[in-house]
Every structure is written in C-alpha cells, then in structure tokens.
Scaffold this motif. Sequence first.
Motif, PDB file in Angstrom:
ATOM      1  N   LEU A   1      -6.235 -59.958 -28.053  1.00  0.00           N
ATOM      2  CA  LEU A   1      -6.180 -58.630 -28.666  1.00  0.00           C
ATOM      3  C   LEU A   1      -7.589 -58.252 -29.115  1.00  0.00           C
ATOM      4  O   LEU A   1      -7.994 -58.457 -30.248  1.00  0.00           O
ATOM      5  CB  LEU A   1      -5.213 -58.626 -29.854  1.00  0.00           C
ATOM      6  N   GLU A   2      -8.354 -57.699 -28.203  1.00  0.00           N
ATOM      7  CA  GLU A   2      -9.771 -57.453 -28.449  1.00  0.00           C
ATOM      8  C   GLU A   2     -10.042 -56.281 -29.384  1.00  0.00           C
ATOM      9  O   GLU A   2     -11.123 -56.173 -29.928  1.00  0.00           O
ATOM     10  CB  GLU A   2     -10.478 -57.210 -27.120  1.00  0.00           C
ATOM     11  N   TRP A   3      -9.098 -55.390 -29.583  1.00  0.00           N
ATOM     12  CA  TRP A   3      -9.363 -54.230 -30.412  1.00  0.00           C
ATOM     13  C   TRP A   3      -9.280 -54.547 -31.910  1.00  0.00           C
ATOM     14  O   TRP A   3      -9.573 -53.700 -32.730  1.00  0.00           O
ATOM     15  CB  TRP A   3      -8.455 -53.055 -30.066  1.00  0.00           C
ATOM     16  N   PHE A   4      -8.889 -55.759 -32.265  1.00  0.00           N
ATOM     17  CA  PHE A   4      -8.881 -56.186 -33.656  1.00  0.00           C
ATOM     18  C   PHE A   4      -9.916 -57.292 -33.857  1.00  0.00           C
ATOM     19  O   PHE A   4     -10.104 -58.134 -32.991  1.00  0.00           O
ATOM     20  CB  PHE A   4      -7.504 -56.723 -34.079  1.00  0.00           C
ATOM     21  N   GLU A   5     -10.549 -57.283 -34.998  1.00  0.00           N
ATOM     22  CA  GLU A   5     -11.437 -58.372 -35.386  1.00  0.00           C
ATOM     23  C   GLU A   5     -10.703 -59.208 -36.416  1.00  0.00           C
ATOM     24  O   GLU A   5     -10.510 -58.790 -37.556  1.00  0.00           O
ATOM     25  CB  GLU A   5     -12.743 -57.831 -35.983  1.00  0.00           C
ATOM     26  N   TRP A   6     -10.248 -60.382 -36.018  1.00  0.00           N
ATOM     27  CA  TRP A   6      -9.470 -61.236 -36.901  1.00  0.00           C
ATOM     28  C   TRP A   6     -10.363 -62.283 -37.541  1.00  0.00           C
ATOM     29  O   TRP A   6     -11.183 -62.897 -36.870  1.00  0.00           O
ATOM     30  CB  TRP A   6      -8.377 -61.968 -36.113  1.00  0.00           C
ATOM     31  N   THR A   7     -10.167 -62.492 -38.811  1.00  0.00           N
ATOM     32  CA  THR A   7     -10.795 -63.650 -39.446  1.00  0.00           C
ATOM     33  C   THR A   7      -9.892 -64.852 -39.193  1.00  0.00           C
ATOM     34  O   THR A   7      -8.752 -64.712 -38.769  1.00  0.00           O
ATOM     35  CB  THR A   7     -10.961 -63.429 -40.960  1.00  0.00           C
ATOM     36  N   ALA A   8     -10.416 -66.037 -39.473  1.00  0.00           N
ATOM     37  CA  ALA A   8      -9.633 -67.252 -39.236  1.00  0.00           C
ATOM     38  C   ALA A   8      -8.391 -67.272 -40.127  1.00  0.00           C
ATOM     39  O   ALA A   8      -7.304 -67.653 -39.674  1.00  0.00           O
ATOM     40  CB  ALA A   8     -10.487 -68.484 -39.491  1.00  0.00           C
ATOM     41  N   PHE A   9      -8.516 -66.838 -41.361  1.00  0.00           N
ATOM     42  CA  PHE A   9      -7.369 -66.819 -42.268  1.00  0.00           C
ATOM     43  C   PHE A   9      -6.295 -65.850 -41.788  1.00  0.00           C
ATOM     44  O   PHE A   9      -5.104 -66.164 -41.821  1.00  0.00           O
ATOM     45  CB  PHE A   9      -7.827 -66.449 -43.686  1.00  0.00           C
ATOM     46  N   GLU A  10      -6.703 -64.671 -41.320  1.00  0.00           N
ATOM     47  CA  GLU A  10      -5.738 -63.680 -40.821  1.00  0.00           C
ATOM     48  C   GLU A  10      -4.993 -64.202 -39.598  1.00  0.00           C
ATOM     49  O   GLU A  10      -3.798 -63.958 -39.445  1.00  0.00           O
ATOM     50  CB  GLU A  10      -6.448 -62.371 -40.481  1.00  0.00           C
ATOM     51  N   ARG A  11      -5.690 -64.919 -38.724  1.00  0.00           N
ATOM     52  CA  ARG A  11      -5.029 -65.494 -37.546  1.00  0.00           C
ATOM     53  C   ARG A  11      -3.948 -66.486 -37.953  1.00  0.00           C
ATOM     54  O   ARG A  11      -2.854 -66.492 -37.403  1.00  0.00           O
ATOM     55  CB  ARG A  11      -6.042 -66.199 -36.657  1.00  0.00           C
ATOM     56  N   TRP A  12      -4.264 -67.338 -38.925  1.00  0.00           N
ATOM     57  CA  TRP A  12      -3.281 -68.329 -39.371  1.00  0.00           C
ATOM     58  C   TRP A  12      -2.121 -67.663 -40.099  1.00  0.00           C
ATOM     59  O   TRP A  12      -0.981 -68.110 -39.989  1.00  0.00           O
ATOM     60  CB  TRP A  12      -3.952 -69.392 -40.238  1.00  0.00           C
ATOM     61  N   VAL A  13      -2.381 -66.588 -40.827  1.00  0.00           N
ATOM     62  CA  VAL A  13      -1.287 -65.871 -41.504  1.00  0.00           C
ATOM     63  C   VAL A  13      -0.369 -65.213 -40.480  1.00  0.00           C
ATOM     64  O   VAL A  13       0.859 -65.247 -40.623  1.00  0.00           O
ATOM     65  CB  VAL A  13      -1.855 -64.831 -42.502  1.00  0.00           C
TER      66      VAL A  13
END
Length: 135
Positions: A38-50
């Motif tokens: 999902l390239e249109w979002f910039e995820w942080t590592a914490f957001e990915r795990w959530v």
Amino acid sequence: MHLFVTALFTSFIVTVGLKGLHLFNFIKWHPVSFLKKLEWFEWTAFERWVILFLMIAIVAFLLLVVTQLLVMVPPFLLSLILGIVMAALLEWKILNLPIELSSIKKFSIPFFIVILIAMRLIVETARYRTKTLFR
C-alpha cells in the motif's frame, strides 16, 4: 463482551509471538511486510503492528463465532485441524511456495506452534461459552 476480550487477547498473543519469531529469525518473512504494497500510505513500524493486531483480532472474533457452532467435534481435534490448515495456508501464501510435497520442508515449525496455541485458545473458549450459554 467476552468474545471481544478473548479475540483481543488472542490477537495480542499472536502478535507478540510473531514479533518474537521475527526477532529471533525463526521465520524468514516479516509479519507486517504486506503493508508495503500500500504505497499511498506512509506507515510507521508501530502503526503496521497495530494494523496487524486489529486484523488478527477480527479473524479471531470470526473464528470464535464460527467454532461456537461446531459443538459435535472434539475441541482438541478441531483446534489441531484448523490450526494446521490455517498455518499451512498462510505459509504457502506468504512464501509463494509451489503446491508440492517438498514445499513442506520450508515451513516454520515455531510459526505452526504459535497458530496452534491461538487456535486452542479460541476453540476452548468457544466451547466453554457454548456449554455455559446453553445449559
């Protein structure tokens, strides 16, 4: 309400288990790498795990509801079959393995154990809820 709590607890256990498996290199893939597509979002590592935690919680809740309906199958057998099938399908999909018997050697046994523990928790909780609700 109890189903939501059980789903959240199961999701926590699986997420921590996946983080530990990845940290100690027991799995060759990253559990949250699917969000890189999902390239249109910039995820942080914490957001990915959530997000992974919430996805696992939704799946766990659905499995709790479905396994409450399967009262004729012994819980140990049901959790064993569902766990092995789910873990095998996930590994095949994640690793893009060919459907051959030799692909089984590339499976991660610790990943199977984490999924089996989660399935055991889900099936036993569903069985307990079914027995206490319909006494």
